[in-house]
Design a protein around this motif. Structure first.
Motif, PDB file in Angstrom:
ATOM      1  N   VAL A 256       0.743  -1.230  -0.113  1.00  0.00           N
ATOM      2  CA  VAL A 256      -0.009   0.008  -0.086  1.00  0.00           C
ATOM      3  C   VAL A 256       0.942   1.156   0.043  1.00  0.00           C
ATOM      4  CG1 VAL A 256      -1.761   1.510   1.154  1.00  0.00           C
ATOM      5  CG2 VAL A 256      -1.873  -1.217   1.168  1.00  0.00           C
ATOM      6  N   VAL A 257       0.504   2.250  -0.965  1.00  0.00           N
ATOM      7  CA  VAL A 257       1.103   3.549  -0.790  1.00  0.00           C
ATOM      8  C   VAL A 257       0.394   4.519  -0.107  1.00  0.00           C
ATOM      9  CG1 VAL A 257       1.956   5.547  -2.122  1.00  0.00           C
ATOM     10  CG2 VAL A 257       2.516   2.980  -2.914  1.00  0.00           C
ATOM     11  N   GLU A 258       0.816   5.101   1.077  1.00  0.00           N
ATOM     12  CA  GLU A 258       0.029   5.845   1.711  1.00  0.00           C
ATOM     13  C   GLU A 258       0.265   7.212   1.011  1.00  0.00           C
ATOM     14  OE1 GLU A 258      -2.102   5.399   3.934  1.00  0.00           O
ATOM     15  OE2 GLU A 258      -1.524   3.429   4.319  1.00  0.00           O
ATOM     16  N   GLN A 259      -0.916   7.987   0.458  1.00  0.00           N
ATOM     17  CA  GLN A 259      -0.908   9.229  -0.364  1.00  0.00           C
ATOM     18  C   GLN A 259      -0.887  10.516   0.664  1.00  0.00           C
ATOM     19  OE1 GLN A 259      -3.503   9.008  -3.796  1.00  0.00           O
ATOM     20  NE2 GLN A 259      -4.140   7.034  -2.855  1.00  0.00           N
ATOM     21  N   THR A 260       0.135  11.490   0.598  1.00  0.00           N
ATOM     22  CA  THR A 260       0.031  12.657   1.374  1.00  0.00           C
ATOM     23  C   THR A 260      -0.697  13.581   0.513  1.00  0.00           C
ATOM     24  OG1 THR A 260       1.951  13.259   0.006  1.00  0.00           O
ATOM     25  CG2 THR A 260       2.276  12.367   2.299  1.00  0.00           C
ATOM     26  N   THR A 261      -1.095  13.305  -1.003  1.00  0.00           N
ATOM     27  CA  THR A 261      -1.945  14.048  -1.577  1.00  0.00           C
ATOM     28  C   THR A 261      -2.780  12.947  -2.314  1.00  0.00           C
ATOM     29  OG1 THR A 261      -0.437  15.610  -2.020  1.00  0.00           O
ATOM     30  CG2 THR A 261      -2.154  15.474  -3.545  1.00  0.00           C
ATOM     31  N   LYS A 262      -3.817  12.778  -1.763  1.00  0.00           N
ATOM     32  CA  LYS A 262      -4.920  11.683  -2.086  1.00  0.00           C
ATOM     33  C   LYS A 262      -5.386  12.043  -3.358  1.00  0.00           C
ATOM     34  CE  LYS A 262      -8.242   8.271  -0.187  1.00  0.00           C
ATOM     35  NZ  LYS A 262      -7.157   7.022  -0.472  1.00  0.00           N
ATOM     36  N   VAL A 263      -5.191  11.343  -4.493  1.00  0.00           N
ATOM     37  CA  VAL A 263      -5.744  11.749  -5.897  1.00  0.00           C
ATOM     38  C   VAL A 263      -6.376  10.424  -6.614  1.00  0.00           C
ATOM     39  CG1 VAL A 263      -4.324  13.636  -6.355  1.00  0.00           C
ATOM     40  CG2 VAL A 263      -3.602  11.484  -6.909  1.00  0.00           C
ATOM     41  N   PHE A 264      -5.812   9.297  -5.899  1.00  0.00           N
ATOM     42  CA  PHE A 264      -6.501   8.096  -6.231  1.00  0.00           C
ATOM     43  C   PHE A 264      -7.263   7.467  -4.980  1.00  0.00           C
ATOM     44  CE2 PHE A 264      -2.433   7.975  -9.030  1.00  0.00           C
ATOM     45  CZ  PHE A 264      -3.328   7.896 -10.199  1.00  0.00           C
ATOM     46  N   ALA A 265      -8.283   6.645  -5.393  1.00  0.00           N
ATOM     47  CA  ALA A 265      -9.193   6.159  -4.192  1.00  0.00           C
ATOM     48  C   ALA A 265      -8.107   5.088  -3.435  1.00  0.00           C
ATOM     49  CB  ALA A 265     -10.062   5.209  -4.713  1.00  0.00           C
ATOM     50  N   GLU A 266      -7.188   4.372  -4.281  1.00  0.00           N
ATOM     51  CA  GLU A 266      -6.084   3.441  -3.590  1.00  0.00           C
ATOM     52  C   GLU A 266      -4.867   3.663  -4.414  1.00  0.00           C
ATOM     53  OE1 GLU A 266      -7.116   0.072  -1.881  1.00  0.00           O
ATOM     54  OE2 GLU A 266      -9.157   0.574  -1.535  1.00  0.00           O
ATOM     55  N   LYS A 267      -3.613   3.263  -3.824  1.00  0.00           N
ATOM     56  CA  LYS A 267      -2.472   3.200  -4.523  1.00  0.00           C
ATOM     57  C   LYS A 267      -1.610   2.105  -4.122  1.00  0.00           C
ATOM     58  CE  LYS A 267       0.715   6.518  -6.642  1.00  0.00           C
ATOM     59  NZ  LYS A 267       1.161   7.921  -6.438  1.00  0.00           N
ATOM     60  N   TYR A 268      -1.027   1.364  -4.904  1.00  0.00           N
ATOM     61  CA  TYR A 268      -0.146   0.413  -4.657  1.00  0.00           C
ATOM     62  C   TYR A 268       1.071   0.146  -5.448  1.00  0.00           C
ATOM     63  CZ  TYR A 268      -4.576  -1.298  -2.771  1.00  0.00           C
ATOM     64  OH  TYR A 268      -5.839  -1.453  -1.968  1.00  0.00           O
ATOM     65  N   ILE A 269       2.020  -0.515  -4.801  1.00  0.00           N
ATOM     66  CA  ILE A 269       3.012  -1.145  -5.728  1.00  0.00           C
ATOM     67  C   ILE A 269       3.235  -2.565  -5.707  1.00  0.00           C
ATOM     68  CG2 ILE A 269       5.729  -1.328  -5.538  1.00  0.00           C
ATOM     69  CD1 ILE A 269       5.121   1.416  -6.348  1.00  0.00           C
ATOM     70  N   LEU A 270       2.813  -2.930  -6.898  1.00  0.00           N
ATOM     71  CA  LEU A 270       2.701  -4.281  -7.212  1.00  0.00           C
ATOM     72  C   LEU A 270       4.099  -4.964  -7.693  1.00  0.00           C
ATOM     73  CD1 LEU A 270       1.082  -7.044  -8.222  1.00  0.00           C
ATOM     74  CD2 LEU A 270       0.857  -5.929 -10.222  1.00  0.00           C
ATOM     75  N   THR A 271       4.543  -5.830  -7.020  1.00  0.00           N
ATOM     76  CA  THR A 271       5.667  -6.391  -7.584  1.00  0.00           C
ATOM     77  C   THR A 271       5.623  -7.789  -7.945  1.00  0.00           C
ATOM     78  OG1 THR A 271       7.130  -5.165  -5.902  1.00  0.00           O
ATOM     79  CG2 THR A 271       8.171  -6.951  -6.857  1.00  0.00           C
ATOM     80  N   LEU A 272       5.832  -8.296  -9.437  1.00  0.00           N
ATOM     81  CA  LEU A 272       5.735  -9.540  -9.889  1.00  0.00           C
ATOM     82  C   LEU A 272       6.954 -10.200 -10.361  1.00  0.00           C
ATOM     83  CD1 LEU A 272       3.734  -9.476 -13.193  1.00  0.00           C
ATOM     84  CD2 LEU A 272       4.637  -7.237 -12.101  1.00  0.00           C
TER      85      LEU A 272
ATOM     86  N   GLU B 279       3.673   0.530 -10.283  1.00  0.00           N
ATOM     87  CA  GLU B 279       2.860   1.637  -9.449  1.00  0.00           C
ATOM     88  C   GLU B 279       1.328   1.615 -10.093  1.00  0.00           C
ATOM     89  OE1 GLU B 279       2.567   6.295  -8.816  1.00  0.00           O
ATOM     90  OE2 GLU B 279       4.503   5.608  -9.612  1.00  0.00           O
ATOM     91  N   ILE B 280       0.602   1.394  -9.198  1.00  0.00           N
ATOM     92  CA  ILE B 280      -0.867   1.392  -9.574  1.00  0.00           C
ATOM     93  C   ILE B 280      -1.560   2.347  -8.827  1.00  0.00           C
ATOM     94  CG2 ILE B 280      -2.942  -0.092  -9.768  1.00  0.00           C
ATOM     95  CD1 ILE B 280      -1.268  -2.605 -10.142  1.00  0.00           C
ATOM     96  N   GLY B 281      -2.145   3.340  -9.477  1.00  0.00           N
ATOM     97  CA  GLY B 281      -3.047   4.273  -8.901  1.00  0.00           C
ATOM     98  C   GLY B 281      -4.596   3.869  -9.471  1.00  0.00           C
ATOM     99  N   TYR B 282      -5.402   3.735  -8.452  1.00  0.00           N
ATOM    100  CA  TYR B 282      -6.656   2.960  -8.719  1.00  0.00           C
ATOM    101  C   TYR B 282      -7.743   4.034  -8.424  1.00  0.00           C
ATOM    102  CZ  TYR B 282     -10.616  -0.244  -8.076  1.00  0.00           C
ATOM    103  OH  TYR B 282     -11.757  -0.634  -8.143  1.00  0.00           O
ATOM    104  N   GLN B 283      -8.860   4.332  -9.359  1.00  0.00           N
ATOM    105  CA  GLN B 283      -9.941   4.900  -9.040  1.00  0.00           C
ATOM    106  C   GLN B 283     -11.230   4.236  -9.012  1.00  0.00           C
ATOM    107  OE1 GLN B 283      -9.450   7.727  -8.205  1.00  0.00           O
ATOM    108  NE2 GLN B 283      -8.007   8.870  -9.626  1.00  0.00           N
ATOM    109  N   SER B 284     -11.331   3.209  -9.946  1.00  0.00           N
ATOM    110  CA  SER B 284     -12.414   2.421 -10.162  1.00  0.00           C
ATOM    111  C   SER B 284     -12.211   1.239 -11.192  1.00  0.00           C
ATOM    112  CB  SER B 284     -13.725   2.984 -10.155  1.00  0.00           C
ATOM    113  OG  SER B 284     -14.133   3.251 -11.338  1.00  0.00           O
ATOM    114  N   ASP B 285     -12.942   0.174 -11.086  1.00  0.00           N
ATOM    115  CA  ASP B 285     -12.950  -0.799 -12.098  1.00  0.00           C
ATOM    116  C   ASP B 285     -13.130  -0.293 -13.519  1.00  0.00           C
ATOM    117  OD1 ASP B 285     -12.051  -2.521 -10.100  1.00  0.00           O
ATOM    118  OD2 ASP B 285     -13.754  -3.862 -10.154  1.00  0.00           O
ATOM    119  N   SER B 286     -13.962   0.731 -13.399  1.00  0.00           N
ATOM    120  CA  SER B 286     -14.523   1.087 -14.833  1.00  0.00           C
ATOM    121  C   SER B 286     -13.843   2.340 -15.369  1.00  0.00           C
ATOM    122  CB  SER B 286     -16.137   1.063 -14.817  1.00  0.00           C
ATOM    123  OG  SER B 286     -16.296   2.220 -13.884  1.00  0.00           O
TER     124      SER B 286
END
Length: 528
Positions: A40-56, A75-82
């Protein structure tokens, strides 16, 4: 009253459903094939609903996918599925210091989109075990083709989660990666957007000619641009005349910052390369010619009647100008940008390094000041500076990737939007226009530099660009601006009814002119 209650229930269900989807995203990412971790990326400026670092886990060599693997961060910044998805390639490492802030690409901002930003293979923390900047081992797997397969894997996995349409965008080195990727996977995105992407033939000296003879003509006018180019050349000459102090200063920087330099690099070679890079970087990013003129107007010799060393003040101002354009010895040190040079040497090419204009100016000036770099050194100087002898002999250029991109652009049925800046030195190495292919759209803005922004394009280019993005994403940029209560690209600040009327007017003009919607009342209300 009942209708209001029903509406409230519908709205509540809508937000509850989307909250549930957001809460389940991390769980779904943990099911991605090859996942190592989801942080999980904790956003100091919240512009995404959620933010992650995916490592694969990705294959070091896609021709042997079951052999060695390496961890790749995304890096994945997420708003919604659609929402639409912007897959943005910078071409380098992720900037960890900016992960918590608003680091959205412009297109992601425009469309409130999800953003997927991969760390390029062999950069940053996305490196295979055993990779060394002092060896040739494993570097044969740093190829544009392997990188394209990396991106395809990421997109394929995320398409099982994210249902919106896709933009594949990249800037500079990442813009080149976008074109290469499209040539391998033309159906992975709904539109490809390479921005200020150098991918031309650098062998004929056209970069140097453009830099010293042409750049800026359309932005500033031929006369003013010629003046600025002459001032840059004058700055170089004055720096060479004071090279003993300046080159020693920067050689001390190498020592104080413990920079790793190859044995080939001398303080004279390093300083000469800084002089050349100063002109490139001034046009590429800075273009503060008023500040340059202030330096050139300063006294350059001490006045015996004063206690102030005017020459030292001039030298300090020269150093300040180098710093302002971010030209320093670290550019040629062996560091985290080393993979860039490997790719440049093998596939992506580099601009020519010619001191001919500066050498001629020094001869005309007549002071006897001279360069350390001789003309016979110029062809190989960059890669001699950054590679070991073994690497220099091993990493050889092939035009195959460039030829592949050209063939793709000439015939593709995929939608490609190519954006350039004519006041950017790298415009000299642009891909050619493929006017015979209606699927490739090409815009070159005379007024911008390498820091290109869609919002700063001239109105006609801006509206056409937005129309292409709207069509590809099945979205309306202007409708979105209207819903969010934002002004238009003109920069005017409208509020209340005035803003509403202006947004409606702009939307109607845009839809009729660029989306070719017929001029009738029924269709003119279709987007509202």
């Amino acid at each position: 009253m009942k209708s209001k209650i029903a509406l409230s229930i519908i709205i509540s269900l809508f937000f509850f459903t989307n909250a549930e989807a957001a809460e389940s995203l991390r769980e779904r990412l943990l099911e991605v094939d090859g996942v190592i971790s989801v942080d999980v990326v904790e956003q100091t400026t919240k512009v995404f609903a959620e933010k992650y670092i995916l490592t694969l886990s990705q294959p070091v060599d896609w021709s042997s996918p079951d052999a060695a693997m390496f961890p790749q961060r995304v890096e994945i910044g997420y708003q919604s599925d659609s929402r639409p998805n912007v897959f943005y390639v910078g071409g380098y490492s992720l900037n960890d210091s900016r992960l918590a802030s608003d680091d959205r690409h412009e297109i992601a901002k425009m469309y409130n989109a999800n953003m997927i930003k991969p760390e390029y293979r062999f950069f940053g923390k996305s490196v295979p075990e055993g990779l060394s900047n002092d060896s040739t081992d494993l570097w044969q797997h740093l190829t544009d083709e392997n990188a394209s397969h990396d991106f395809h894997k990421i997109i394929s996995e995320l398409k099982d989660i994210l249902s919106g349409r896709w933009v594949f965008a990249g800037k500079s080195k990442g813009g080149g990666a976008a074109m290469v990727f499209a040539s391998y996977y033309p159906d992975d995105a709904d539109i490809y957007v390479p921005i200020v992407a150098p991918f031309g033939d650098e062998t004929d000296g056209k970069f140097t000619r453009y830099l010293y003879e042409e750049i800026g003509n359309e932005k500033y006018g031929a006369e003013k641009a010629a003046q600025y180019r002459a001032e840059l050349l004058e700055f170089q000459v004055e720096a060479v005349k004071n090279r003993e102090y300046l080159q020693n200063y920067y050689w001390n920087v190498v020592a104080s910052e413990d920079l790793h330099m190859r044995p080939y690099v001398t303080k004279g070679i390093l300083f000469d390369m800084m002089l050349l890079e100063f002109v490139v970087q001034t046009w590429q990013y800075d273009q503060k010619f008023d500040e340059l003129e202030k330096v050139l107007a300063m006294p350059r010799e001490d006045d015996p009647s004063t206690e102030i060393s005017e020459k030292q003040e001039f030298l300090d101002a020269v150093i300040k100008r180098f710093k302002a354009t971010e030209v320093d010895p670290s550019i040629w040190a062996v560091n985290e940008y080393f993979p860039y040079y490997v790719q440049s040497a093998k596939e992506e090419g580099e601009h020519d390094y010619s001191f001919s204009h500066l050498r001629n100016a020094l001869a005309y000036e007549g002071s006897g000041a001279a360069l350390s770099v001789t003309s016979d050194m110029e062809k190989d100087i960059l890669f001699r500076m950054v590679f070991t002898d073994e690497q220099f002999s091993t990493f050889k250029f092939s035009p195959a990737t460039r030829n592949r991109v050209y063939d793709f652009l000439a015939s593709t049925e995929s939608k490609v939007l190519i954006l350039y800046s004519k006041s950017d030195p790298w415009y000299a190495l642009r891909v050619p226009e493929f006017e015979g292919n209606k699927n490739v759209h090409y815009f070159a803005d005379a007024g911008q530099s390498h820091t290109f922004k869609i919002e700063d394009m001239p109105d006609d280019m801006f509206y056409e660009t937005v129309a292409l993005l709207d069509e590809a994403l099945n979205e309306s940029y202007f409708d979105m601006q209207f819903r969010e209560g934002k002004g238009s690209n003109s920069g005017c600040d409208f509020t209340g009814a005035g803003m509403i009327m202006m947004m409606i007017l702009l939307t109607l003009i845009y839809r009729r002119k660029y989306l070719h919607i017929p001029d009738n009342t029924q269709d003119s209300h279709a987007g509202f």
